[in-house]
Scaffold this active site. Structure first.
Site, PDB file in Angstrom:
ATOM      1  N   ASP A  44      65.799-101.333  13.134  1.00 48.80           N
ATOM      2  CA  ASP A  44      65.751-100.190  14.040  1.00 48.80           C
ATOM      3  C   ASP A  44      65.705-100.650  15.491  1.00 48.80           C
ATOM      4  O   ASP A  44      66.305-100.040  16.377  1.00 48.80           O
ATOM      5  CB  ASP A  44      64.528 -99.319  13.717  1.00 48.80           C
ATOM      6  CG  ASP A  44      64.638 -97.915  14.291  1.00 48.80           C
ATOM      7  OD1 ASP A  44      65.756 -97.367  14.312  1.00 48.80           O
ATOM      8  OD2 ASP A  44      63.610 -97.375  14.717  1.00 48.80           O
ATOM      9  N   CYS A 135      70.936 -89.038  14.382  1.00 55.51           N
ATOM     10  CA  CYS A 135      69.715 -89.833  14.217  1.00 55.51           C
ATOM     11  C   CYS A 135      68.494 -89.054  14.694  1.00 55.51           C
ATOM     12  O   CYS A 135      67.517 -88.903  13.967  1.00 55.51           O
ATOM     13  CB  CYS A 135      69.839 -91.143  14.991  1.00 55.51           C
ATOM     14  SG  CYS A 135      68.347 -92.166  14.941  1.00 55.51           S
ATOM     15  N   TYR A 139      65.610 -87.470  12.005  1.00 53.46           N
ATOM     16  CA  TYR A 139      64.239 -87.974  12.020  1.00 53.46           C
ATOM     17  C   TYR A 139      63.245 -86.839  12.239  1.00 53.46           C
ATOM     18  O   TYR A 139      62.172 -86.810  11.629  1.00 53.46           O
ATOM     19  CB  TYR A 139      64.076 -89.048  13.096  1.00 53.46           C
ATOM     20  CG  TYR A 139      64.414 -90.443  12.619  1.00 53.46           C
ATOM     21  CD1 TYR A 139      65.584 -90.696  11.896  1.00 53.46           C
ATOM     22  CD2 TYR A 139      63.584 -91.514  12.903  1.00 53.46           C
ATOM     23  CE1 TYR A 139      65.899 -91.973  11.474  1.00 53.46           C
ATOM     24  CE2 TYR A 139      63.895 -92.805  12.479  1.00 53.46           C
ATOM     25  CZ  TYR A 139      65.062 -93.025  11.756  1.00 53.46           C
ATOM     26  OH  TYR A 139      65.359 -94.295  11.326  1.00 53.46           O
ATOM     27  N   TYR A 166      57.442 -88.982  15.070  1.00 55.54           N
ATOM     28  CA  TYR A 166      58.571 -88.060  14.989  1.00 55.54           C
ATOM     29  C   TYR A 166      58.154 -86.622  14.697  1.00 55.54           C
ATOM     30  O   TYR A 166      58.928 -85.695  14.929  1.00 55.54           O
ATOM     31  CB  TYR A 166      59.568 -88.551  13.927  1.00 55.54           C
ATOM     32  CG  TYR A 166      60.120 -89.906  14.277  1.00 55.54           C
ATOM     33  CD1 TYR A 166      60.976 -90.073  15.359  1.00 55.54           C
ATOM     34  CD2 TYR A 166      59.753 -91.047  13.554  1.00 55.54           C
ATOM     35  CE1 TYR A 166      61.468 -91.322  15.708  1.00 55.54           C
ATOM     36  CE2 TYR A 166      60.240 -92.304  13.887  1.00 55.54           C
ATOM     37  CZ  TYR A 166      61.090 -92.432  14.974  1.00 55.54           C
ATOM     38  OH  TYR A 166      61.562 -93.672  15.326  1.00 55.54           O
ATOM     39  N   GLU A 208      73.227 -92.958   8.355  1.00 53.95           N
ATOM     40  CA  GLU A 208      71.758 -92.881   8.290  1.00 53.95           C
ATOM     41  C   GLU A 208      71.281 -93.125   6.853  1.00 53.95           C
ATOM     42  O   GLU A 208      70.275 -93.813   6.631  1.00 53.95           O
ATOM     43  CB  GLU A 208      71.274 -91.511   8.780  1.00 53.95           C
ATOM     44  CG  GLU A 208      71.292 -91.339  10.288  1.00 53.95           C
ATOM     45  CD  GLU A 208      70.262 -92.206  10.989  1.00 53.95           C
ATOM     46  OE1 GLU A 208      69.157 -92.397  10.453  1.00 53.95           O
ATOM     47  OE2 GLU A 208      70.580 -92.713  12.074  1.00 53.95           O
TER      48      GLU A 208
END
Length: 221
Positions: A44, A135, A139, A166, A208
């Site tokens: 990441d 993305c 999330y 998140y 993803e």
């Protein structure tokens, strides 16, 4: 129908599959092997280098100061998060400076970020935002759905910080601003353009899914 609604409808089945992915479910119940999470965090980290560049590309797609500021503000927000949250988190996990310096991007990671950059460079502001949004929004989606089902994940010593990051109001609001910007820029689009933007969003969502796969299968790397 808003463009964001079209986009969400095109990937809802993919995003729902994230919720049952063993990497996510084991993070949520605290049983994920720590080495897998370390590998994910390193991947990441290198992903973010190119993710940030997509915002930079977006800033070149307009001559309007407010648009340029929007992309630059988001770019610096990601940079700030990387230095203040992501890197310290990695160090708390026992990831060393040597690990960070020597990390090699997984081929699926590289393919994903180069695809984002390609679509951004060959498209317009909206293309950049759509590539970024998959993305960011997924999330926000994952954290919200998992926390609704299992609030105890927020208290986990190792993975609670990930979910909190998140799920928190600040992140959710920032993501909503990206969605709003996409909708604000999507007036009077042709069907051909909508189809292309949807293709980018779907492809990034598939990437993803591959990211969760590469993280969970990290013992093979």
């Amino acid at each position: 129908m808003k463009l964001s609604e079209i986009l969400f409808n095109s990937v809802e089945h993919i995003w729902n599959s994230y919720l049952t992915h063993p990497f996510i479910t084991k993070m949520a119940d605290g049983t994920l092997e720590i080495e897998k999470f370390k590998y994910y965090m390193l991947q990441d980290y290198v992903y973010l280098k190119d993710y940030i560049k997509v915002f930079a590309v977006g800033s070149t797609k307009s001559n309007e100061f407010d648009e340029i500021k929007f992309f630059c503000d988001n770019m610096y927000a990601v940079l700030d998060e990387t230095y203040k949250v992501h890197i310290p988190y990695m160090k708390r996990l026992g990831i060393t400076e040597k690990d960070i310096i020597n990390v090699t991007p997984h081929i699926d990671n590289t393919s994903y970020t180069k695809y984002m950059l390609y679509e951004g460079q060959n498209g317009d502001m909206l293309s950049c935002l759509i590539a970024i949004l998959s993305c960011s929004w997924s999330y926000a989606f994952i954290s919200k759905k998992i926390v609704e089902k299992n609030k105890s994940c927020l208290e986990n010593e190792t993975y609670g910080e990930w979910f909190n990051g998140y799920y928190c109001k600040e992140y959710q609001e920032t993501n909503e601003k990206l969605i709003q910007k996409v909708d604000n820029l999507s007036n009077n689009l042709s069907q051909k353009t909508i189809d292309k933007l949807t293709e980018i969003f779907v492809n990034c969502s598939i990437y993803e899914a591959k990211f969760w796969d590469l993280a969970y299968d990290s013992k093979n790397h």
